[in-house]
Design a protein around this motif. Structure first.
Motif, short mmCIF file in Angstrom:
data_model
loop_
_atom_site.label_atom_id
_atom_site.label_comp_id
_atom_site.label_asym_id
_atom_site.label_seq_id
_atom_site.Cartn_x
_atom_site.Cartn_y
_atom_site.Cartn_z
N ILE A 202 -0.63 -0.77 -3.94
CA ILE A 202 -1.78 0.06 -4.29
C ILE A 202 -2.51 -0.47 -5.53
O ILE A 202 -3.73 -0.35 -5.66
N MET A 203 -1.77 -1.09 -6.42
CA MET A 203 -2.34 -1.67 -7.64
C MET A 203 -3.53 -2.60 -7.34
O MET A 203 -4.54 -2.57 -8.03
N PHE A 204 -3.41 -3.42 -6.28
CA PHE A 204 -4.51 -4.32 -5.91
C PHE A 204 -5.69 -3.54 -5.35
O PHE A 204 -6.84 -3.94 -5.49
N GLY A 229 2.13 -16.62 8.63
CA GLY A 229 2.52 -15.85 9.80
C GLY A 229 2.91 -14.41 9.51
O GLY A 229 3.57 -13.76 10.31
N LEU A 230 2.52 -13.91 8.34
CA LEU A 230 2.83 -12.52 7.98
C LEU A 230 1.63 -11.63 8.26
O LEU A 230 0.50 -12.02 8.01
N SER A 231 1.90 -10.41 8.75
CA SER A 231 0.83 -9.43 8.86
C SER A 231 0.84 -8.57 7.61
O SER A 231 1.88 -8.38 6.99
N VAL A 232 -0.32 -8.03 7.25
CA VAL A 232 -0.43 -7.31 5.98
C VAL A 232 -0.81 -5.84 6.21
O VAL A 232 -1.71 -5.54 6.99
N VAL A 233 -0.10 -4.97 5.53
CA VAL A 233 -0.47 -3.56 5.44
C VAL A 233 -0.91 -3.32 4.00
O VAL A 233 -0.16 -3.61 3.07
N ALA A 234 -2.14 -2.82 3.82
CA ALA A 234 -2.58 -2.47 2.47
C ALA A 234 -2.19 -1.03 2.19
O ALA A 234 -2.39 -0.15 3.01
N GLU A 235 -1.58 -0.80 1.02
CA GLU A 235 -1.09 0.54 0.64
C GLU A 235 -2.11 1.26 -0.24
O GLU A 235 -2.79 0.63 -1.05
N ALA A 253 -3.74 -3.94 8.80
CA ALA A 253 -3.31 -2.54 8.85
C ALA A 253 -3.40 -1.90 7.48
O ALA A 253 -3.40 -2.59 6.45
N MET A 254 -3.50 -0.58 7.46
CA MET A 254 -3.57 0.12 6.18
C MET A 254 -2.96 1.50 6.22
O MET A 254 -2.77 2.10 7.28
N GLN A 255 -2.65 1.96 5.02
CA GLN A 255 -1.94 3.22 4.84
C GLN A 255 -2.50 3.85 3.57
O GLN A 255 -2.71 3.15 2.58
N GLY A 256 -2.78 5.14 3.59
CA GLY A 256 -3.30 5.78 2.39
C GLY A 256 -3.90 7.13 2.71
O GLY A 256 -4.05 7.48 3.88
N TYR A 257 -4.24 7.86 1.65
CA TYR A 257 -4.73 9.22 1.82
C TYR A 257 -5.97 9.28 2.70
O TYR A 257 -6.20 10.26 3.39
N LEU A 258 -6.80 8.20 2.69
CA LEU A 258 -7.99 8.19 3.53
C LEU A 258 -7.61 8.35 5.01
O LEU A 258 -8.31 8.99 5.78
#
Ligand code: C2E
Ligand code: MG
Ligand code: MG
Ligand code: MG
Length: 279
Positions: A202-204, A229-235, A253-258
């Motif tokens: 989340i810091m980023f 070869g890594l997939s990224v989920v932004a927190e 992918a992403m995760q968060g209050y939104l």
């Protein structure tokens, strides 16, 4: 005692004792709660993880909640470190795993379930066996389980942890590096360790909108992850502007209050039923 003199020292000492007393009381309460075979003071919330482009849910992260009968809800920030220092995270962590896998196995859509794993749980060599047993008992397909580990596993017993992650992945389970960017992980570790997912802390994200340098750093991290070869989920996505920036940068992918707050199991079950209905 008198000879120690100053008033300030006495105040300090009293506060220390009060703090230690509080710490011990909380640990005692936690011990008591874990000793209860039904783990009735604990529950899991689930937070959706969405595909960036379609906003479709692809998985959920299970987040542990502790409700003490008198104190009420105790935050994970307070009790997880206590559970780790006391070793209670081991039995508690197995409860979390089994509970999350059982829940996910009941969803009518094949969402993944992410479960946080403490480094203490990796001290025992039987972890992969026990994970396999839990998958067998609950009927969850291994590929639907994602174990989230933090950078601390990269520091001590690094080789052993890497082997253990390999064993887990050989059993079909995925592994995510959680909170990337907050700790000690260097780019070297990314190259060497067997991860499927990386969770960008989340810091980023918090500075994405206001700071051009942050955007450059995230863009560079994303392209590096993809090259590896890594997939990224932004927190911690809280705004549409953040979502759009990450979409343009190709974050999958992403995760968060939104996209959705952590919610109790019965609510996530409803979401899963809705998702199946529109399929
Ligand atoms: P984490 O694994 O990085 O989980 C994400 C945390 O970010 C959660 O905090 C979640 O509620 C919060 N979060 C999600 N979206 C947003 C957002 O948009 N904005 C902000 N400000 N926060 C957001 P939570 O539930 O308090 O958990 C804190 C940490 O406790 C977790 O961080 C994880 O490290 C630990 N934890 C939780 N459950 C477990 C567990 O079952 N086992 C272990 N070992 N650790 C756990
Ligand atoms: Mg996590
Ligand atoms: Mg995280
Ligand atoms: Mg985090």
């Amino acid at each position: 005692l008198k000879s120690r003199g100053s008033n300030a020292w006495q105040v300090f000492e009293q506060e220390m004792l009060a703090y230690q007393g509080e710490h011990q009381a909380l640990e005692q309460a936690l011990r008591h709660a874990v000793a209860d075979e039904s783990f009735s003071q604990f529950s899991l919330d689930y937070q959706p993880i969405c595909e960036t482009r379609s906003l479709r849910v692809i998985g959920c992260e299970a987040l542990l909640r502790w409700r003490h009968p008198e104190r009420g809800l105790v935050s994970p920030g307070e009790f997880i470190s206590l559970a780790e220092s006391s070793g209670l995270i081991v039995p508690l962590g197995y409860w979390v795993l089994e509970e999350a896998c059982r829940r996910a196995a009941g969803w009518p859509v094949p969402w993944r379930v992410h479960v946080n794993l403490s480094v203490c749980q990796m001290q025992n060599d039987d972890l992969p066996e026990r994970v396999a047993a839990i998958l067998a008992r609950t009927g969850l397909a291994p590929w639907r389980l994602v174990l989230e580990v933090t950078e601390s596993i990269l520091i001590v017993h690094y080789e052993r942890h890497a082997r253990m992650l390999d064993t887990l992945r050989a059993g079909g389970v995925s592994v995510a590096l959680d909170d990337f960017g907050t700790g000690y992980s260097s780019l070297t570790h990314l190259r060497k360790l067997p991860f499927d997912w990386l969770k960008l802390d989340i810091m980023f994200i918090a500075e994405l909108e206001s700071d051009g340098n942050s955007r450059e750093v995230v863009a560079a991290l994303l392209s590096m992850c993809h090259a590896l070869g890594l997939s990224v989920v932004a927190e911690g996505i809280e705004t549409e502007a953040q979502r759009r920036i990450l979409e343009n940068q190709g974050c999958e992918a992403m995760q968060g209050y939104l996209l959705g707050r952590p919610m109790p199991a019965h609510k996530i079950d409803l979401l899963a039923a809705e998702a199946q209905a529109v399929q």
